[in-house]
Write a protein that holds these residues in place. Sequence first.
Motif, PDB file in Angstrom:
ATOM      1  N   GLY A 169       0.804  -1.215   0.000  1.00  0.00           N
ATOM      2  CA  GLY A 169       0.000   0.000   0.000  1.00  0.00           C
ATOM      3  C   GLY A 169       0.835   1.263   0.000  1.00  0.00           C
ATOM      4  N   GLU A 171       0.252   3.784   2.467  1.00  0.00           N
ATOM      5  CA  GLU A 171       0.038   4.435   3.763  1.00  0.00           C
ATOM      6  C   GLU A 171       1.003   3.849   4.791  1.00  0.00           C
ATOM      7  N   SER A 184      -0.748   6.797   8.293  1.00  0.00           N
ATOM      8  CA  SER A 184      -2.026   6.343   8.838  1.00  0.00           C
ATOM      9  C   SER A 184      -1.782   5.397  10.000  1.00  0.00           C
ATOM     10  N   PRO A 187      -3.633   1.508   8.330  1.00  0.00           N
ATOM     11  CA  PRO A 187      -3.626   1.399   6.865  1.00  0.00           C
ATOM     12  C   PRO A 187      -4.578   0.323   6.371  1.00  0.00           C
ATOM     13  N   LYS A 188      -4.843   0.356   5.080  1.00  0.00           N
ATOM     14  CA  LYS A 188      -5.722  -0.647   4.480  1.00  0.00           C
ATOM     15  C   LYS A 188      -5.093  -2.036   4.589  1.00  0.00           C
ATOM     16  N   ASP A 191      -3.082  -6.409   0.136  1.00  0.00           N
ATOM     17  CA  ASP A 191      -3.694  -6.950  -1.073  1.00  0.00           C
ATOM     18  C   ASP A 191      -3.068  -8.320  -1.340  1.00  0.00           C
TER      19      ASP A 191
END
Length: 425
Positions: A169, A171, A184, A187-188, A191
Amino acid sequence: MSALHAASRPLLARFAAQTFQPIARSSAVMAVRHYNATVVKDAPTTKKSKLSEKLANGPSFEDFVSGNKKLSVEEALELKETVVDQQAAAAAEAEAATSGKPAKRKQKQRLPEWLKTPIPSGSNYTRIKRNLRELNLHTVCEEAKCPNISDCWGGGEHQTATATIMLMGDECTRGCRFCSVKTSKAPKPLDIHEPENTAEAISRWGLDYVVLTSVDRDDLADGGSAHFAETIMRLKQKASHILVECLTGDFQGDLECVARVATSGLDVYAHNIETVEALTPYVRDPRAKFRQSIAVLAHAKKVKPTLLTKTSMMLGCGETEAEVVHAMDELRKADVDVLTLGQYMRPTKKHMRVHEYIKPEVFEKYQKLAEERGFKYVASGPLVRSSYKAGEFYISNMLKKEKELKVPVVGNDAVVKLSDVGIRV
């Protein structure tokens, strides 16, 4: 007349009561309305006031970058000026107080000619950028606003294209004062298709040398080391001829994570100390420490002695020559092979200021000092970055030595074979 006067009193009293009572009531109502109007005026319930209250009660930047530990005054000021700038300003104010004359303001530094680069362009640059967007991949070249992006992606004068892919990612869980990558606390999620997509993209581009890096993911138990290792293995399966460098974080000092990445099949293990030891608390996130970074590089070499280890430093943050030499000596104690030195360039006005633009001849001096200390390769210059022209630096040298020695020179084996015959790569 007295009898008439006495008889009229009840009538006058009744008339007065009927006439003045509404006036008294309306005055009371007006008073209440006026009071209510005053209350509304003093405490308006607008979106702006709600936002201000939310910001006042919410977490501060200090809470974000250092958890429960608050930044010191010096660390907070470091967002706008360097440590050396603060000391110089304090000395100027003291002198002004003594002499009675106002302190002189520091003149704004202009970007020197040797740091100006052309706007990114070219067919190779456009193709790589399009593929990145299609596969939802990120590069540190773009996120860190690298001035060499067109040169690296285009291949430069030797046509050796190099790209630096940023995994996990865009972030980061840390907030270094020099870095423009987004931050952040949460973070997300990772993936799961990223390792495969990364390998597929690189096989499309026809790169000779690829650098895999990532944001810091302190929110993950293993810091993302397993994700890193899987990406390397998939990439080597699809394109075994490509030299792979991994620029990792410190994994919060977890050496098992370091070993996992170091033994995954990569050719170069890189981790940046970023600056000299004395400036580390002011330049990097409080969770990143100079000694911790040295330990990461030392352990990568320990678990795989044939692995090439590499680090990078920014200059122009207020460091002294003695501090730079001290950092070189500490790196050599950890048996670090490659060192790159480049100019710190402020990404935005919200980041730490540049203390000094180092002249090219000073970079040449540092290169000689580093080579004297036994580094196998040193790249030192104003526009040098950790992975700048990495393919040209390594591959061109390896191909020359391959012709001279008449033996195949690839990856880790190259370092062993060339070192055995006393040739520096």
